[in-house]
Design an enzyme around this catalytic site. Structure first.
Site, PDB file in Angstrom:
ATOM      1  N   ASN A 103      -9.473   9.529   2.400  1.00 20.12           N
ATOM      2  CA  ASN A 103      -8.696  10.389   1.505  1.00 20.12           C
ATOM      3  C   ASN A 103      -7.198  10.186   1.720  1.00 20.12           C
ATOM      4  OD1 ASN A 103     -11.168  11.322   0.794  1.00 20.12           O
ATOM      5  ND2 ASN A 103     -11.036  13.236   1.957  1.00 20.12           N
ATOM      6  N   HIS A 120      -7.155   4.505   3.836  1.00 20.80           N
ATOM      7  CA  HIS A 120      -6.596   4.097   2.528  1.00 20.80           C
ATOM      8  C   HIS A 120      -5.153   4.558   2.344  1.00 20.80           C
ATOM      9  CE1 HIS A 120     -10.951   3.590   0.752  1.00 20.80           C
ATOM     10  NE2 HIS A 120     -10.564   2.556   1.464  1.00 20.80           N
ATOM     11  N   CYS A 153      13.407   2.406  -3.887  1.00 17.75           N
ATOM     12  CA  CYS A 153      13.486   2.160  -2.447  1.00 17.75           C
ATOM     13  C   CYS A 153      14.890   2.546  -1.977  1.00 17.75           C
ATOM     14  CB  CYS A 153      13.215   0.678  -2.173  1.00 17.75           C
ATOM     15  SG  CYS A 153      13.560   0.196  -0.472  1.00 17.75           S
TER      16      CYS A 153
END
Ligand code: OAD
Length: 249
Positions: A103, A120, A153
């Site tokens: 999750n 993940h 960024c």
């Protein structure tokens, strides 16, 4: 789920010297977080390859970020449930459990889980899509919604991407190595996952091959059900609470 099943799992837990748990979307379902598969799942109306692949992001980063912004908004209103709380306690017990989660929702972190491996990644982390040197290391940003969309960024001002693992991408090497190591344990739980996405889905089989006592908790049977020692059918929060109440360690 029978009383005997719970008693057997508890007795194995009480004598285990190492415990590992892998969790999936079903663990967060009682918190109101949608799962991916099934009739109400996110992949019912959306194709993963159009939202959760590097190719989809390259083609339309705004569309992908709008979907992630929508999910981040949903998650910001969700709280960890009893299942997260039980696993957090187990991760801090005298035989601390390692929790591997598929999750990306951050609910294990919010439940203060120790020894967490985020298989993940996290929806609350970003990194530089252009691989600029400083932006290779992901950064935390829980602003909801992220503005501008796509976010930038902070190091090179290029586009940032979600810090999650997409289909077709590899699990970060260190996370994979630590997870494989954690699969060598006495008791291994697979909870709230459809057990179809690899390599996460392989871990329970690996654990079993190495002699672990394996337990599945799910609302319904999965491809892993036939291979585990005990398959407990029901909601993760209720079953984990029932097991936890009987534990003596
Ligand atoms: P899925 O949506 O594939 O499966 C969720 C599982 O949870 C199903 O087997 C349900 O039966 C079960 N479930 C639902 N509610 C439950 C409850 N209250 N208690 C117990 N079980 C319950 O989600 P994952 O297996 O986590 O990948 O999906 C794996 C990966 O596929 C995700 O990490 C994501 C997705 O695409 C990436 O984002 C890379």
């Amino acid at each position: 789920m029978t009383e005997d099943d719970v008693t057997l799992v508890v007795s194995r837990l009480d004598t285990a010297t190492s415990v590992t748990v892998i969790t999936g979307a079903g663990l967060s379902a009682p918190s109101g977080v949608p799962t991916f598969r099934g009739t109400q799942g996110l992949w019912k109306n959306q194709r993963p390859e159009q939202l959760a692949t590097p190719e989809a992001f390259a083609a339309d980063p705004t569309k992908v970020w709008e979907w992630y912004n929508w999910r981040r908004e949903q998650l910001a209103g969700c709280q960890p449930n009893k299942a997260h709380q039980v696993l957090s306690r187990w991760s801090r017990s005298s035989t601390p459990a390692t929790v591997i989660t598929q999750n990306v929702d951050g609910l294990h972190e919010r439940a203060d889980t120790a020894r967490l491996l985020r298989f993940h990644g996290s929806i609350w982390e970003l990194r530089c899509w252009h691989h600029c040197a400083a932006g290779e290391t992901s950064w935390w940003d829980d602003t909801v919604p992220l503005v501008p969309c796509p976010p930038r960024c902070p190091h090179c001002n290029g586009i940032a991407r979600p810090g999650v693992v997409w289909f077709g991408e590899s699990i970060p090497q260190e996370t994979l190595t630590r997870s494989l190591r954690a699969a060598h344990c006495d008791v291994f739980f697979t909870i709230g996952t459809s057990a179809v996405v690899h390599p996460a889905a392989s871990l329970v089989h690996r654990a079993k091959q190495h002699g672990a006592f394996t337990v599945e908790i799910n609302l319904e049977p999965t491809p892993a059900s036939g291979d585990v020692d005990v398959s407990l059918q029901g909601s993760a929060d209720q079953i984990l609470l029932a097991i936890d109440e009987h534990r003596t360690t």
